[in-house]
Motif scaffolding. Structure first.
Motif, PDB file in Angstrom:
ATOM      1  N   ILE A 169       0.846  -1.190   0.000  1.00  0.00           N
ATOM      2  CA  ILE A 169       0.000   0.000   0.000  1.00  0.00           C
ATOM      3  C   ILE A 169       0.887   1.248   0.000  1.00  0.00           C
ATOM      4  CG2 ILE A 169      -1.701   1.324   1.323  1.00  0.00           C
ATOM      5  CD1 ILE A 169      -2.756  -1.292   2.419  1.00  0.00           C
ATOM      6  N   HIS A 170       0.555   2.195  -0.869  1.00  0.00           N
ATOM      7  CA  HIS A 170       1.194   3.511  -0.873  1.00  0.00           C
ATOM      8  C   HIS A 170       0.128   4.554  -0.593  1.00  0.00           C
ATOM      9  CE1 HIS A 170       4.826   1.741  -2.631  1.00  0.00           C
ATOM     10  NE2 HIS A 170       4.021   1.053  -3.417  1.00  0.00           N
ATOM     11  N   SER A 171       0.522   5.814  -0.548  1.00  0.00           N
ATOM     12  CA  SER A 171      -0.470   6.869  -0.376  1.00  0.00           C
ATOM     13  C   SER A 171      -0.070   8.067  -1.229  1.00  0.00           C
ATOM     14  CB  SER A 171      -0.586   7.260   1.100  1.00  0.00           C
ATOM     15  OG  SER A 171      -1.667   8.143   1.267  1.00  0.00           O
ATOM     16  N   GLN A 210       4.022  12.949  -3.063  1.00  0.00           N
ATOM     17  CA  GLN A 210       4.879  12.279  -2.084  1.00  0.00           C
ATOM     18  C   GLN A 210       4.140  11.050  -1.567  1.00  0.00           C
ATOM     19  OE1 GLN A 210       8.103  13.351  -0.535  1.00  0.00           O
ATOM     20  NE2 GLN A 210       7.877  11.167  -0.111  1.00  0.00           N
ATOM     21  N   CYS A 211       4.829   9.919  -1.518  1.00  0.00           N
ATOM     22  CA  CYS A 211       4.200   8.756  -0.885  1.00  0.00           C
ATOM     23  C   CYS A 211       4.094   9.038   0.607  1.00  0.00           C
ATOM     24  CB  CYS A 211       5.001   7.480  -1.119  1.00  0.00           C
ATOM     25  SG  CYS A 211       4.160   6.039  -0.428  1.00  0.00           S
ATOM     26  N   ALA A 212       2.895   8.808   1.157  1.00  0.00           N
ATOM     27  CA  ALA A 212       2.657   9.132   2.571  1.00  0.00           C
ATOM     28  C   ALA A 212       2.299   7.877   3.364  1.00  0.00           C
ATOM     29  CB  ALA A 212       1.562  10.182   2.684  1.00  0.00           C
ATOM     30  N   GLU A 213       2.671   6.704   2.820  1.00  0.00           N
ATOM     31  CA  GLU A 213       2.439   5.456   3.557  1.00  0.00           C
ATOM     32  C   GLU A 213       3.759   4.713   3.555  1.00  0.00           C
ATOM     33  OE1 GLU A 213      -0.823   4.252   4.775  1.00  0.00           O
ATOM     34  OE2 GLU A 213       0.645   3.081   5.878  1.00  0.00           O
ATOM     35  N   LEU A 214       4.322   4.511   4.744  1.00  0.00           N
ATOM     36  CA  LEU A 214       5.647   3.886   4.834  1.00  0.00           C
ATOM     37  C   LEU A 214       5.650   2.566   4.059  1.00  0.00           C
ATOM     38  CD1 LEU A 214       8.460   4.134   6.008  1.00  0.00           C
ATOM     39  CD2 LEU A 214       7.648   2.949   8.047  1.00  0.00           C
ATOM     40  N   CYS A 215       6.487   2.471   3.014  1.00  0.00           N
ATOM     41  CA  CYS A 215       6.384   1.330   2.092  1.00  0.00           C
ATOM     42  C   CYS A 215       7.726   0.671   1.852  1.00  0.00           C
ATOM     43  CB  CYS A 215       5.758   1.788   0.783  1.00  0.00           C
ATOM     44  SG  CYS A 215       6.704   3.064  -0.057  1.00  0.00           S
ATOM     45  N   GLY A 216       8.699   0.943   2.681  1.00  0.00           N
ATOM     46  CA  GLY A 216       9.982   0.253   2.532  1.00  0.00           C
ATOM     47  C   GLY A 216      11.160   1.187   2.376  1.00  0.00           C
ATOM     48  N   ASP A 218      13.000   2.856   0.089  1.00  0.00           N
ATOM     49  CA  ASP A 218      13.085   4.152  -0.588  1.00  0.00           C
ATOM     50  C   ASP A 218      11.782   4.954  -0.520  1.00  0.00           C
ATOM     51  OD1 ASP A 218      15.718   3.812  -1.154  1.00  0.00           O
ATOM     52  OD2 ASP A 218      15.416   3.090  -3.204  1.00  0.00           O
ATOM     53  N   HIS A 219      11.000   4.695   0.529  1.00  0.00           N
ATOM     54  CA  HIS A 219       9.728   5.418   0.707  1.00  0.00           C
ATOM     55  C   HIS A 219       9.904   6.931   0.608  1.00  0.00           C
ATOM     56  CE1 HIS A 219       6.170   6.978   2.652  1.00  0.00           C
ATOM     57  NE2 HIS A 219       6.894   7.446   3.641  1.00  0.00           N
ATOM     58  N   SER A 220      10.955   7.447   1.255  1.00  0.00           N
ATOM     59  CA  SER A 220      11.135   8.900   1.292  1.00  0.00           C
ATOM     60  C   SER A 220      11.487   9.461  -0.085  1.00  0.00           C
ATOM     61  CB  SER A 220      12.221   9.277   2.300  1.00  0.00           C
ATOM     62  OG  SER A 220      13.455   8.738   1.887  1.00  0.00           O
ATOM     63  N   LEU A 221      12.018   8.583  -0.979  1.00  0.00           N
ATOM     64  CA  LEU A 221      12.395   9.046  -2.324  1.00  0.00           C
ATOM     65  C   LEU A 221      11.256   8.855  -3.320  1.00  0.00           C
ATOM     66  CD1 LEU A 221      15.996   7.543  -2.438  1.00  0.00           C
ATOM     67  CD2 LEU A 221      15.278   9.841  -1.736  1.00  0.00           C
ATOM     68  N   MET A 222      10.118   8.352  -2.849  1.00  0.00           N
ATOM     69  CA  MET A 222       9.001   8.064  -3.746  1.00  0.00           C
ATOM     70  C   MET A 222       8.183   9.344  -3.930  1.00  0.00           C
ATOM     71  SD  MET A 222       6.384   4.898  -3.523  1.00  0.00           S
ATOM     72  CE  MET A 222       4.928   4.809  -4.547  1.00  0.00           C
ATOM     73  N   PHE A 223       8.735  10.252  -4.746  1.00  0.00           N
ATOM     74  CA  PHE A 223       8.024  11.510  -4.993  1.00  0.00           C
ATOM     75  C   PHE A 223       8.164  11.905  -6.452  1.00  0.00           C
ATOM     76  CE2 PHE A 223      11.375  14.668  -5.557  1.00  0.00           C
ATOM     77  CZ  PHE A 223      12.476  14.054  -4.994  1.00  0.00           C
TER      78      PHE A 223
HETATM   79 CU   LIG Z   1       5.169   4.220  -0.921  1.00  0.00          CU
END
Ligand SMILES: [Cu+2]
Length: 241
Positions: A169-171, A210-216, A218-223
């Motif tokens: 799940i992402h956000s 910006q991904c707002a659901e902790l997903c692993g 590189d979550h913080s780079l998922m933008f």
């Molecule tokens: Cu994500």
């Protein structure tokens, strides 16, 4: 009496300080303005409670501190029916009020465009760790992580959002629009935005997905960088892609 005066004074100072701040800048969508209004209202309601708690902690700290050698406890207090009743009633009323407004009324506001035909539909897919976009019926796809999501100003944009099968799940969150919704494998969610301001990620980092659901990892780079341009410029961009 003294505590009451301190509470009122602290509340006035805090309310005035808060209303004079513009913490997040201006929202860049109509939905964002509803959400900012709701946020401001909830803060204005919450500040007196915060200052009350701070005042009471400070008051009892000084009022009931040990003096000289008197170290024994005072008589135990079991309950205070009037206070308990007063506290239960007003906190319950406050909770019920905010569930209706801005809770329910706000939801209606951000969903009010759901029956309208959007000016642009963008199909969004999340995967670890990037977003991919398809401009529906316009023959444009953005599949690279460094692509910029270009959007027209003064338009109703509908994002249909999902995540790849076998992914997590992402956000999908665009801070400048104040809107966010989960991207779930096997499910399509949607988000409507009426854009009101031009802007670019390079000038304002709120213009990003910006991904707002902790997903692993590189979550913080998922933008994705977002750019909102005038409709004519947008049409030109679509043609040149
Ligand atoms: Cu994500």
């Amino acid at each position: 009496m003294t505590a009451g005066a301190i509470w009122v004074l602290l509340t006035i100072i805090a309310e005035l300080s808060f209303t004079s701040l513009n913490i997040f800048g201006d929202a860049a969508s109509e939905q964002g303005e509803f959400i900012d209004d709701a946020f401001v209202l909830l803060m204005l309601l919450a500040i007196p409670i915060l200052t009350f708690v701070i005042t009471m902690i400070g008051y009892v700290f000084f009022k009931f501190r040990a003096k000289g050698d008197e170290l024994e406890d005072s008589a135990p207090t079991r309950t205070h029916t009037k206070w308990v009743g007063f506290w239960l009633i007003w906190t319950t009323v406050l909770c019920l009020v905010v569930i209706v407004h801005p809770g329910y009324t706000g939801l209606l506001e951000i969903r009010q465009t759901s029956a309208e035909e959007p000016d642009l539909t963008v199909n969004v897919t999340g995967r670890r760790w990037q977003w991919m976009y398809e401009y529906e019926g316009r023959g444009v796809q953005l599949l690279m992580k460094d692509d910029t999501l270009v959007l027209p100003n003064h338009s109703l944009i509908r994002f249909n959002i999902t995540a790849e099968d076998q992914d997590v799940i992402h956000s999908f969150w665009i801070p400048a629009f104040r809107m966010k919704i989960d991207a779930v494998p096997g499910l399509t969610t949607y988000m409507d935005v009426n854009t009101t301001e031009i802007g670019h990620f390079n000038d304002d980092v709120n213009f990003r997905v910006q991904c707002a659901e902790l997903c692993g990892k590189d979550h913080s780079l998922m933008f994705t960088r977002v750019e909102v341009v005038e409709p004519a410029e947008f049409e030109q961009w679509i043609t040149n892609r």
